[in-house]
Design a protein around this motif. Structure first.
Motif, PDB file in Angstrom:
ATOM      1  N   THR A  39       3.838  17.705   7.055  1.00 53.27           N
ATOM      2  CA  THR A  39       2.497  17.865   7.634  1.00 53.27           C
ATOM      3  C   THR A  39       1.414  17.150   6.851  1.00 53.27           C
ATOM      4  OG1 THR A  39       3.182  20.051   8.424  1.00 53.27           O
ATOM      5  CG2 THR A  39       0.819  19.572   8.431  1.00 53.27           C
ATOM      6  N   VAL A  40       1.476  17.206   5.521  1.00 56.32           N
ATOM      7  CA  VAL A  40       0.379  16.691   4.694  1.00 56.32           C
ATOM      8  C   VAL A  40       0.791  15.490   3.849  1.00 56.32           C
ATOM      9  CG1 VAL A  40      -1.287  17.262   2.877  1.00 56.32           C
ATOM     10  CG2 VAL A  40      -0.655  18.994   4.572  1.00 56.32           C
ATOM     11  N   GLU A  41       1.851  15.634   3.078  1.00 54.65           N
ATOM     12  CA  GLU A  41       2.146  14.671   2.019  1.00 54.65           C
ATOM     13  C   GLU A  41       2.651  13.332   2.542  1.00 54.65           C
ATOM     14  OE1 GLU A  41       3.229  17.979  -1.424  1.00 54.65           O
ATOM     15  OE2 GLU A  41       4.847  17.047  -0.265  1.00 54.65           O
ATOM     16  N   SER A  42       3.726  13.339   3.319  1.00 56.59           N
ATOM     17  CA  SER A  42       4.286  12.076   3.814  1.00 56.59           C
ATOM     18  C   SER A  42       3.307  11.289   4.672  1.00 56.59           C
ATOM     19  CB  SER A  42       5.579  12.343   4.583  1.00 56.59           C
ATOM     20  OG  SER A  42       6.602  12.740   3.704  1.00 56.59           O
ATOM     21  N   PRO A  43       2.593  11.929   5.604  1.00 53.19           N
ATOM     22  CA  PRO A  43       1.628  11.154   6.398  1.00 53.19           C
ATOM     23  C   PRO A  43       0.601  10.421   5.548  1.00 53.19           C
ATOM     24  CG  PRO A  43       2.014  13.282   7.430  1.00 53.19           C
ATOM     25  CD  PRO A  43       2.708  13.320   6.100  1.00 53.19           C
ATOM     26  N   TRP A  44       0.162  11.056   4.440  1.00 56.44           N
ATOM     27  CA  TRP A  44      -0.828  10.386   3.594  1.00 56.44           C
ATOM     28  C   TRP A  44      -0.252   9.127   2.961  1.00 56.44           C
ATOM     29  CZ3 TRP A  44      -1.555   8.912  -1.482  1.00 56.44           C
ATOM     30  CH2 TRP A  44      -2.863   8.564  -1.831  1.00 56.44           C
ATOM     31  N   THR A  45       1.008   9.175   2.540  1.00 57.27           N
ATOM     32  CA  THR A  45       1.592   7.995   1.892  1.00 57.27           C
ATOM     33  C   THR A  45       1.736   6.825   2.857  1.00 57.27           C
ATOM     34  OG1 THR A  45       3.906   8.647   2.308  1.00 57.27           O
ATOM     35  CG2 THR A  45       2.874   9.484   0.296  1.00 57.27           C
ATOM     36  N   PHE A  46       1.855   7.103   4.150  1.00 54.69           N
ATOM     37  CA  PHE A  46       1.991   6.035   5.140  1.00 54.69           C
ATOM     38  C   PHE A  46       0.643   5.592   5.710  1.00 54.69           C
ATOM     39  CE2 PHE A  46       6.344   7.748   5.330  1.00 54.69           C
ATOM     40  CZ  PHE A  46       7.074   6.572   5.270  1.00 54.69           C
ATOM     41  N   GLU A  90       0.825  -1.206   0.000  1.00 58.96           N
ATOM     42  CA  GLU A  90       0.000   0.000   0.000  1.00 58.96           C
ATOM     43  C   GLU A  90       0.857   1.252   0.000  1.00 58.96           C
ATOM     44  OE1 GLU A  90      -3.756   2.204   2.225  1.00 58.96           O
ATOM     45  OE2 GLU A  90      -3.369   0.064   2.572  1.00 58.96           O
ATOM     46  N   TYR A  91       1.977   1.215   0.728  1.00 56.03           N
ATOM     47  CA  TYR A  91       2.866   2.384   0.707  1.00 56.03           C
ATOM     48  C   TYR A  91       3.401   2.616  -0.704  1.00 56.03           C
ATOM     49  CZ  TYR A  91       6.819   5.452   1.442  1.00 56.03           C
ATOM     50  OH  TYR A  91       7.697   6.500   1.354  1.00 56.03           O
ATOM     51  N   ASN A  92       3.796   1.551  -1.384  1.00 51.16           N
ATOM     52  CA  ASN A  92       4.255   1.679  -2.769  1.00 51.16           C
ATOM     53  C   ASN A  92       3.178   2.312  -3.637  1.00 51.16           C
ATOM     54  OD1 ASN A  92       6.857  -0.068  -4.087  1.00 51.16           O
ATOM     55  ND2 ASN A  92       6.449  -0.360  -1.903  1.00 51.16           N
ATOM     56  N   ALA A  93       1.938   1.834  -3.487  1.00 50.28           N
ATOM     57  CA  ALA A  93       0.837   2.332  -4.312  1.00 50.28           C
ATOM     58  C   ALA A  93       0.584   3.804  -4.049  1.00 50.28           C
ATOM     59  CB  ALA A  93      -0.423   1.516  -4.035  1.00 50.28           C
ATOM     60  N   ARG A  94       0.603   4.223  -2.793  1.00 49.49           N
ATOM     61  CA  ARG A  94       0.323   5.616  -2.446  1.00 49.49           C
ATOM     62  C   ARG A  94       1.498   6.529  -2.804  1.00 49.49           C
ATOM     63  NH1 ARG A  94      -3.564   6.919   1.674  1.00 49.49           N
ATOM     64  NH2 ARG A  94      -4.949   5.174   2.149  1.00 49.49           N
ATOM     65  N   PRO A 120      -6.341  18.779   1.320  1.00 53.25           N
ATOM     66  CA  PRO A 120      -5.586  19.277   2.477  1.00 53.25           C
ATOM     67  C   PRO A 120      -4.330  20.043   2.080  1.00 53.25           C
ATOM     68  CG  PRO A 120      -6.255  17.006   2.825  1.00 53.25           C
ATOM     69  CD  PRO A 120      -6.562  17.327   1.392  1.00 53.25           C
ATOM     70  N   ARG A 121      -3.739  19.668   0.969  1.00 60.91           N
ATOM     71  CA  ARG A 121      -2.535  20.368   0.533  1.00 60.91           C
ATOM     72  C   ARG A 121      -2.858  21.803   0.132  1.00 60.91           C
ATOM     73  NH1 ARG A 121       1.701  17.663  -3.729  1.00 60.91           N
ATOM     74  NH2 ARG A 121       0.156  18.215  -5.302  1.00 60.91           N
ATOM     75  N   TRP A 122      -3.975  21.996  -0.552  1.00 57.76           N
ATOM     76  CA  TRP A 122      -4.358  23.361  -0.924  1.00 57.76           C
ATOM     77  C   TRP A 122      -4.776  24.177   0.294  1.00 57.76           C
ATOM     78  CZ3 TRP A 122      -3.473  26.143  -5.075  1.00 57.76           C
ATOM     79  CH2 TRP A 122      -3.062  25.481  -6.230  1.00 57.76           C
ATOM     80  N   GLU A 123      -5.402  23.534   1.264  1.00 61.33           N
ATOM     81  CA  GLU A 123      -5.754  24.236   2.502  1.00 61.33           C
ATOM     82  C   GLU A 123      -4.490  24.684   3.238  1.00 61.33           C
ATOM     83  OE1 GLU A 123      -9.969  22.168   3.812  1.00 61.33           O
ATOM     84  OE2 GLU A 123      -8.104  21.065   4.134  1.00 61.33           O
ATOM     85  N   PHE A 124      -3.500  23.817   3.274  1.00 60.05           N
ATOM     86  CA  PHE A 124      -2.229  24.156   3.912  1.00 60.05           C
ATOM     87  C   PHE A 124      -1.574  25.338   3.196  1.00 60.05           C
ATOM     88  CE2 PHE A 124       2.313  23.904   4.535  1.00 60.05           C
ATOM     89  CZ  PHE A 124       2.450  23.558   5.876  1.00 60.05           C
ATOM     90  N   PHE A 125      -1.608  25.311   1.872  1.00 61.52           N
ATOM     91  CA  PHE A 125      -0.991  26.371   1.073  1.00 61.52           C
ATOM     92  C   PHE A 125      -1.628  27.735   1.341  1.00 61.52           C
ATOM     93  CE2 PHE A 125      -1.325  28.708  -3.070  1.00 61.52           C
ATOM     94  CZ  PHE A 125      -0.003  29.112  -3.164  1.00 61.52           C
ATOM     95  N   SER A 126      -2.945  27.788   1.318  1.00 62.68           N
ATOM     96  CA  SER A 126      -3.602  29.082   1.534  1.00 62.68           C
ATOM     97  C   SER A 126      -3.331  29.606   2.938  1.00 62.68           C
ATOM     98  CB  SER A 126      -5.105  28.964   1.291  1.00 62.68           C
ATOM     99  OG  SER A 126      -5.695  28.020   2.158  1.00 62.68           O
ATOM    100  N   ASN A 127      -3.351  28.724   3.931  1.00 61.99           N
ATOM    101  CA  ASN A 127      -3.022  29.153   5.301  1.00 61.99           C
ATOM    102  C   ASN A 127      -1.576  29.633   5.404  1.00 61.99           C
ATOM    103  OD1 ASN A 127      -5.579  28.568   6.307  1.00 61.99           O
ATOM    104  ND2 ASN A 127      -5.047  26.436   6.770  1.00 61.99           N
ATOM    105  N   TRP A 128      -0.710  29.004   4.646  1.00 57.31           N
ATOM    106  CA  TRP A 128       0.702  29.386   4.627  1.00 57.31           C
ATOM    107  C   TRP A 128       0.860  30.807   4.076  1.00 57.31           C
ATOM    108  CZ3 TRP A 128       4.849  26.700   6.551  1.00 57.31           C
ATOM    109  CH2 TRP A 128       6.127  27.131   6.194  1.00 57.31           C
ATOM    110  N   LEU A 129       0.155  31.087   2.973  1.00 59.29           N
ATOM    111  CA  LEU A 129       0.233  32.431   2.396  1.00 59.29           C
ATOM    112  C   LEU A 129      -0.265  33.487   3.384  1.00 59.29           C
ATOM    113  CD1 LEU A 129      -1.039  31.957  -1.288  1.00 59.29           C
ATOM    114  CD2 LEU A 129       1.318  31.952  -0.444  1.00 59.29           C
TER     115      LEU A 129
END
Length: 776
Positions: free
Chosen positions: A706-713, A641-645, A675-684
């Motif tokens: 915060t967003v990307e790596s946790p999703w892959t795991f 599953e990690y490979n697939a994600r 979630p990635r776009w939400e993180f981006f707008s809050n970052w700006l």
């Protein structure tokens, strides 16, 4: 008319003479008997049309023509007889009859095979011959981007698709790790050392080419064994249908432990690839003049032949996206001679098939290319001109200095899903290549990195195997729409005409994997105009047409897929407006406007996810379920599953090739992109509040953590069954977002394109991008 007939005759004579110049290639043919091939085609038809198979008589007659040929004729009791030179030709004959007499179609998204109660009779026999000996299929990357986790059930459907579309030279790379394991263990390597060498299940393509080592692993033993068994089934079916499978050969890449096992081995460590560090890159290449090279190459071919048999054609890509140790033509020539010598040591009849992708790199100039391709006897090498629809390399290198080549359409990078094509190039390119001075073209090919997208392009391209001249695209398209939906409909036909004349006819060297903002990691420096090279209003009007046709075509499963696909593509265009406004607001330090447009993007992504959930072709859960299929333990399930994600998002432990294989799937859009776009707008907003500037490095590290790596795991369940009706959902979204498209933003982009203010993405920029990416 007599002149035209003579011209066609001469063209066919020229093609025949071309292949006759290469006796090694003329000898490559199926070993299956006529009876076996006929039975295999009968089985294919039964899988597609059930008991209606009895309406077709199949006869294999190899004397019907010098090239693959089929003949269709009506016989007693309303049956149709298919006489063909082989299994693939017979399958082509059935598909031709299905498309042009019964208005049916078979694609990755499904099939339209409703035959009329009485088959349409043929007043006169229809005979069609292919123009070249070979029709090649697959890219070495397809095995990872699309078919990494396929079971036999899915492979069976794909092989059927290959035969129907006329492909007789398919890549057959599954199961090779079992052969390499057997060879290396017999030579003294340990399993632990092989675990550090083989790539993970979703990354085998690049481990096989020597780009990376060990990433995504260790490769489970049950995977290795089960894939060996799967390859037997794949090869068995391909051969029964009369195909000539292309098997792997030893290209020179060896485990890092080579010096432990063979202390005197002469090896070179290659440079890092694709931003990977030395942990997973910097693979080891055995020197071409080291005697071990011949030992390894010969042994691998012999062991593989003992396991699978052989059809005498092998793929090996020693320098794919990897810079050779020297540009000296003598070095390059020695490399080629050594690879081929090792092949022929294991199989004296070996023919080397090589991807010509690397020749797009600035490293490969005429002296280097000529040295490599002429290092083996003429006709003992076939070059895949891998992206000929965009940049045909054969023109630059004198038809590969006499070596035969296959004109290929690459089309897709990473399995991305946005609308894209170069229909004019695909229509005219093969004819131009066949008539090139001293042309050595021996076939056409389809070489996408990933499939399950843009099916109209692949249906069109496949017919280049027998089309003697360019088609009238719009006449062809009218047939396509009737075949696809089983009926004529002006609204949907006009919609497809708009698409084929715009988004499917890129004329400025755009590439598909550069085109989708919502699936790229957000960056305020992103140029939104790079997503568009056509008039967006054409795509919006096509959306209108699909919605208008939805009541009439609601019974078509292929229409359900298409209207979801069209709506998906329109929504990603609408997102450009919101993003553009966000960036303007950030530069103006206007927080309320950032928040407003951020909310619009987030809402759009929620809507997009709901749309994608309505059709099984857009479900992340099926990709993950296919990965789970191969697991025999909890730990293997987690690894798979990690490979697939990871492959479809970060593509590496630290996002080395992030977003390259991005997918707009139900589950990915909601749980990763939103979630990635939400993180981006809050970052700006925080940057404005803190009075700090944008820093790409800091942002990358934080969003990945915060967003990307946790999703892959993560391992939470994903939907494997569709929910909702794509027609209903598309209609709702059309009503909601179509007014938004009537915006000056798109009119301005199109105006800039027309007057030349928008810079074109030419080949030079493209090659530069590839060069930077892979450090060539």
């Amino acid at each position: 008319m007599k002149l035209l007939t003579f011209a066609v005759y001469m063209a066919l004579f020229a093609v025949s003479s071309c292949i006759a110049d290469f006796p090694q290639l003329s000898a490559l043919r199926s070993k299956a008997s006529s009876e076996t091939q006929g039975q295999a085609v009968h089985g294919l038809l039964k899988r597609l049309i059930g008991e209606r198979v009895s309406d077709f008589d199949i006869e294999i007659d190899s004397t019907l023509g010098p090239q693959d040929t089929f003949k269709l004729s009506s016989v007693e009791n309303g049956r149709i007889k298919i006489t063909a030179t082989g299994g693939v030709a017979a399958a082509m004959g059935f598909y031709h009859y299905l498309k042009y007499f019964c208005y049916g179609q078979i694609t990755w998204a499904g099939k339209q095979t409703m035959l009329p109660p009485v088959l349409p009779p043929l007043k006169t026999a229809v005979t069609i011959s292919t123009l070249d000996k070979f029709r090649y299929y697959q890219n070495v990357c397809t095995l990872s981007y699309s078919s990494a986790f396929w079971s036999w059930e899915r492979w069976e459907k794909e092989i059927d698709w290959m035969a129907l579309h006329g492909f007789n030279l398919p890549l057959a790379f599954v199961g090779q790790e079992a052969i390499f394991q057997r060879m290396y263990l017999s030579m003294g390597f340990t399993q632990k050392e092989l675990d550090e060498h083989f790539g993970g299940p979703a990354f085998l393509a690049w481990a096989r080419m020597g780009n990376i080592r060990g990433w995504g692993g260790p490769l489970p033993q049950m995977w290795i064994t089960q894939k060996l068994m799967l390859q037997h089934k794949i090869l068995g079916r391909m051969r029964e249908l009369g195909m000539v499978p292309v098997l792997p050969a030893f290209a020179g890449h060896v485990p890092a432990a080579i010096k432990r096992v063979f202390p005197k081995a002469n090896v070179t460590r290659l440079g890092n690839w694709g931003h990977f560090n030395s942990t997973f890159s910097g693979t080891y290449l055995l020197d071409f003049e080291d005697p071990l090279f011949q030992t390894f190459g010969k042994t691998f071919i012999q062991m593989q032949t003992q396991e699978f048999g052989s059809d005498h054609i092998y793929n090996a890509d020693t320098f794919n996206e990897m810079r050779p140790a020297s540009s000296d033509p003598d070095y390059i020539a020695k490399a080629g001679k050594s690879v081929f010598k090792a092949m022929t040591a294991g199989d004296p009849q070996a023919v080397w098939l090589m991807q010509g992708w690397m020749f797009l790199s600035p490293f490969w100039q005429a002296p280097q290319v000529k040295a490599l391709v002429t290092s083996v006897p003429k006709g003992s090498m076939i070059i895949l001109d891998l992206a000929a629809e965009i940049e045909p390399v054969y023109q630059k290198f004198e038809s590969f200095y006499g070596q035969p080549f296959i004109w290929c359409m690459l089309h897709n990078f990473g399995g991305t899903m946005e609308f894209y094509g170069v229909i004019d190039n695909i229509n005219k390119g093969p004819s131009v290549a066949r008539n090139f001075p001293k042309s050595t073209m021996i076939g056409v090919g389809v070489t996408p990195e990933g499939i399950h997208q843009n099916e109209v392009i692949y249906e069109f391209m496949a017919e280049n195997s027998w089309r003697k001249e360019p088609r009238d695209v719009y006449t062809w398209l009218s047939n396509f729409t009737q075949q696809r939906y089983g009926q004529l409909n002006d609204d949907v036909n006009n919609a497809w005409q708009l698409l084929l004349g715009s988004v499917y006819n890129a004329t400025d060297a755009h590439r598909d994997h550069d085109l989708v903002m919502i699936t790229k990691r957000p960056d305020p420096k992103y140029d939104v105009t790079s997503d568009v090279w056509y008039n967006p209003e054409d795509v919006f009007r096509a959306w209108d047409g699909f919605v208008n046709a939805s009541h009439a075509l609601q019974g078509s499963s292929l229409f359900h897929y298409d209207i979801a696909d069209v709506s998906r593509n329109n929504l990603q265009l609408v997102a450009l407006i919101y993003f553009s406004e966000m960036v303007k607001a950030y530069k103006a330090k206007d927080i309320p406007t950032i928040e407003k447009n951020s909310a619009s993007i987030v809402e759009l992504l929620s809507d997009l996810n709901d749309l994608l959930c309505s059709n099984e072709r857009f479900l992340l859960g099926l990709w993950i379920a296919d990965a789970h299929f191969w697991a025999t333990s909890t730990s293997e399930k987690t690894l798979l599953e990690y490979n697939a994600r990871n492959q479809i998002t970060l593509w590496g432990p630290n996002g080395e090739i992030h977003d390259y294989a991005s997918k707009q799937w139900c589950g990915v859009v909601k749980d990763f992109y939103k979630p990635r776009w939400e993180f981006f707008s809050n970052w700006l907003i925080q940057l404005i509040k803190n009075g700090t500037s944008w820093d790409s490095y800091i942002f990358r590290e934080e969003i990945m953590r915060t967003v990307e790596s946790p999703w892959t795991f993560s391992t939470y369940p994903q939907r494997t069954e569709p929910s909702g009706n794509p027609i209903v959902k598309s209609t709702e979204l059309h009503a909601k977002y179509r007014p938004v498209t009537k915006n000056e933003f798109f009119r301005k982009i199109w105006k800039d394109i027309q007057i030349g203010k928008k810079s074109k993405k030419g080949l030079g920029l493209y090659v530069a991008k590839i060069s930077r990416m892979f450090s060539l």
